[in-house]
Motif scaffolding. Sequence first.
Motif, PDB file in Angstrom:
ATOM      1  N   GLY A 284       0.803  -1.209   0.000  1.00  0.00           N
ATOM      2  CA  GLY A 284       0.000   0.000   0.000  1.00  0.00           C
ATOM      3  C   GLY A 284       0.835   1.257   0.000  1.00  0.00           C
ATOM      4  O   GLY A 284       0.358   2.312   0.413  1.00  0.00           O
ATOM      5  N   THR A 310      -9.218  -4.928   2.100  1.00  0.00           N
ATOM      6  CA  THR A 310      -8.377  -3.912   2.730  1.00  0.00           C
ATOM      7  C   THR A 310      -8.305  -4.166   4.229  1.00  0.00           C
ATOM      8  O   THR A 310      -8.880  -5.121   4.756  1.00  0.00           O
ATOM      9  CB  THR A 310      -8.943  -2.512   2.466  1.00  0.00           C
ATOM     10  OG1 THR A 310     -10.158  -2.344   3.225  1.00  0.00           O
ATOM     11  CG2 THR A 310      -9.250  -2.305   0.991  1.00  0.00           C
ATOM     12  N   THR A 311      -7.623  -3.279   4.934  1.00  0.00           N
ATOM     13  CA  THR A 311      -7.558  -3.383   6.391  1.00  0.00           C
ATOM     14  C   THR A 311      -8.878  -3.012   7.049  1.00  0.00           C
ATOM     15  O   THR A 311      -9.103  -3.305   8.224  1.00  0.00           O
ATOM     16  CB  THR A 311      -6.442  -2.476   6.941  1.00  0.00           C
ATOM     17  OG1 THR A 311      -6.661  -1.133   6.495  1.00  0.00           O
ATOM     18  CG2 THR A 311      -5.078  -2.938   6.447  1.00  0.00           C
ATOM     19  N   VAL A 338      -7.913   2.085  -5.661  1.00  0.00           N
ATOM     20  CA  VAL A 338      -7.581   1.648  -4.300  1.00  0.00           C
ATOM     21  C   VAL A 338      -6.186   2.119  -3.913  1.00  0.00           C
ATOM     22  O   VAL A 338      -5.571   1.573  -3.002  1.00  0.00           O
ATOM     23  CB  VAL A 338      -7.693   0.120  -4.178  1.00  0.00           C
ATOM     24  CG1 VAL A 338      -9.125  -0.311  -4.348  1.00  0.00           C
ATOM     25  CG2 VAL A 338      -6.800  -0.585  -5.202  1.00  0.00           C
ATOM     26  N   ARG A 341      -5.723   3.090  -0.140  1.00  0.00           N
ATOM     27  CA  ARG A 341      -6.407   2.223   0.820  1.00  0.00           C
ATOM     28  C   ARG A 341      -5.447   1.433   1.682  1.00  0.00           C
ATOM     29  O   ARG A 341      -5.871   0.612   2.489  1.00  0.00           O
ATOM     30  CB  ARG A 341      -7.322   1.257   0.068  1.00  0.00           C
ATOM     31  CG  ARG A 341      -8.446   1.939  -0.690  1.00  0.00           C
ATOM     32  CD  ARG A 341      -9.553   2.379   0.237  1.00  0.00           C
ATOM     33  NE  ARG A 341     -10.667   2.991  -0.477  1.00  0.00           N
ATOM     34  CZ  ARG A 341     -11.825   3.287   0.080  1.00  0.00           C
ATOM     35  NH1 ARG A 341     -12.022   3.013   1.352  1.00  0.00           N
ATOM     36  NH2 ARG A 341     -12.787   3.856  -0.631  1.00  0.00           N
ATOM     37  N   PHE A 344      -3.365  -4.466   0.693  1.00  0.00           N
ATOM     38  CA  PHE A 344      -4.600  -5.222   0.478  1.00  0.00           C
ATOM     39  C   PHE A 344      -4.300  -6.533  -0.230  1.00  0.00           C
ATOM     40  O   PHE A 344      -3.197  -6.790  -0.709  1.00  0.00           O
ATOM     41  CB  PHE A 344      -5.611  -4.399  -0.334  1.00  0.00           C
ATOM     42  CG  PHE A 344      -5.141  -3.980  -1.702  1.00  0.00           C
ATOM     43  CD1 PHE A 344      -5.354  -4.792  -2.811  1.00  0.00           C
ATOM     44  CD2 PHE A 344      -4.492  -2.761  -1.892  1.00  0.00           C
ATOM     45  CE1 PHE A 344      -4.934  -4.409  -4.067  1.00  0.00           C
ATOM     46  CE2 PHE A 344      -4.065  -2.362  -3.155  1.00  0.00           C
ATOM     47  CZ  PHE A 344      -4.280  -3.194  -4.243  1.00  0.00           C
ATOM     48  N   THR A 402      -4.238 -12.166   4.488  1.00  0.00           N
ATOM     49  CA  THR A 402      -5.584 -11.913   3.977  1.00  0.00           C
ATOM     50  C   THR A 402      -6.482 -13.099   4.286  1.00  0.00           C
ATOM     51  O   THR A 402      -6.121 -14.248   4.018  1.00  0.00           O
ATOM     52  CB  THR A 402      -5.559 -11.661   2.457  1.00  0.00           C
ATOM     53  OG1 THR A 402      -4.833 -10.463   2.192  1.00  0.00           O
ATOM     54  CG2 THR A 402      -6.970 -11.525   1.903  1.00  0.00           C
ATOM     55  N   ARG A 434     -10.741  -9.480   5.294  1.00  0.00           N
ATOM     56  CA  ARG A 434      -9.854  -8.333   5.489  1.00  0.00           C
ATOM     57  C   ARG A 434      -8.389  -8.737   5.350  1.00  0.00           C
ATOM     58  O   ARG A 434      -8.044  -9.905   5.336  1.00  0.00           O
ATOM     59  CB  ARG A 434     -10.076  -7.684   6.860  1.00  0.00           C
ATOM     60  CG  ARG A 434     -11.446  -7.072   7.031  1.00  0.00           C
ATOM     61  CD  ARG A 434     -11.508  -6.213   8.266  1.00  0.00           C
ATOM     62  NE  ARG A 434     -12.842  -5.666   8.492  1.00  0.00           N
ATOM     63  CZ  ARG A 434     -13.139  -4.778   9.431  1.00  0.00           C
ATOM     64  NH1 ARG A 434     -12.189  -4.335  10.254  1.00  0.00           N
ATOM     65  NH2 ARG A 434     -14.367  -4.337   9.567  1.00  0.00           N
TER      66      ARG A 434
END
Length: 508
Positions: A284, A310-311, A338, A341, A344, A402, A434
């Motif tokens: 990110g 995403t987080t 994104v 963001r 991810f 993830t 997430r």
Amino acid sequence: MNRLSPRYVFAVVVLVVVAAVAFGSVSAAAPSSAPGATGSVVPVEAATLVCPGLSADALAVQSTLLSAGAAPPASNQTPSGTVAAAKVADTVRIDLLGSALSQKPLAMTTNGGRYVRYLLPTGPARTYVVRATGTLAQGLSAQSVSRSKTGPTRSLAAGQCAAPGGEFWFVGGGATAGRTSTVLLTNVDSAPATVDVTIFGAKGPINAEVGQGVLVAPGKQVVVPVDSLSPGEVATAVHVVARSGRFTASMFDAAAKGLTPGGADWVPQSVSPATTVVVPAITGDPGAVRRLSLVVPGPTDGVVRVGVATTDGVLVPTGLDALVVPSGQLVTIDLKEVANRGPFGLLITSDQPVVAGVRVSRGGGATLPDFAYSTGTAAVAMPLVLSQVGASAITKSTLLITSGSSAEVNVQVTVAPGRGPAFPATTVTVPAGRTVAVRLGPGFASPGSLVVSPLPGSGPFYAGVTVNQDGPRGPLMSTWLFFGTPTGVRLPSVRPDPGLAATAAPTG
């Protein structure tokens, strides 16, 4: 963002590092009892990995370190029905391709160690073979990482070593001016292999004659330049499959603009086409450019949905809720929506089997660029290890996990030295759908390994480590993904057949 205590993390060795990845060509022990009706599981007792095209260059200030080993087993990872293995010594050794086992290895585990390291001498690129026996073959893993400060391949390049198989997929590379993408085909078996290499580009599959029926002799390697198969392709996906025999395949991608280096990295091996694909460990970093490539290799167009884990939760970028991907054509999408963001992963579903990968680039303009790849990978189902992952004042390393389903994920994260007991483990919880980032802080100077293990009852998860360095000439970056093979092999079920005995009875 979670953070591991600094004393549990070690400094990165910015060289080429090979850790033991669980991809191995495996051999199973003979069962100590007859398989039952449900099938027995025998532990893996031998594994082989191939680490191609590794080099060290004093003029380019490039050095290469190989390290190999296996994660310590977890009690909850033993498959039910496992039978005892024959007693085999626990060893890991590193050899040059073509070297006989009777020759002295370049490096080998000693005194019960779980890891082995070898600093490559300067010279041309060579291919190395990692072999493990005993319990060290169970979950064997191997990675390479190379850092070049100058020259046409200035980059931080990490890659997984591969095991013999019959089919490989890669999503990455290109064949435009300034791009040098190569596929390395290696044969460590005693029988020859015949291989077909197919390129997928923007207009469809390319079966160039030069890539069909490639003969890979025992103990040899063949290098296939992508531009010899599909000149002019901006982005590619590559399918490599054996007509006969077994082989390993790896892919390297480098870019330059004239004499100005544009980065380099290994393209990780992707999972085979599937209707559900997870691409983890996408950095990110502000200013990074992220491009997703998709291929539906079958005869029918696919309708693909791309979710971004995403987080904070899952989002679906505009236009990616029902994206039509024409059969056989590589579709590339800029994930600029994104961009801010944070880190991810991608949760991709399709009505047709699809392969997917992401290329992330940083720098350019006033600074030199570099890039890294991530790709669709299998869920982590057993303890897996990355060796030589760490952090320093100039190196930022982040573990990205993830969750791939609606279930919460609980992961045990352990930093372990090459010998002796591991440090206390940390449990990381990832809410459903997430991505959680665990920043690895500096402070642990001796060599060690990062181990991730699924806890009982946890949902499926996918993981990788992103590494970023900011230097005076521009950023350096790369990504390791966690891959693994089972610790055991399930044998087919055997059932008695009374009729066979009657047929075989003597008639007098």
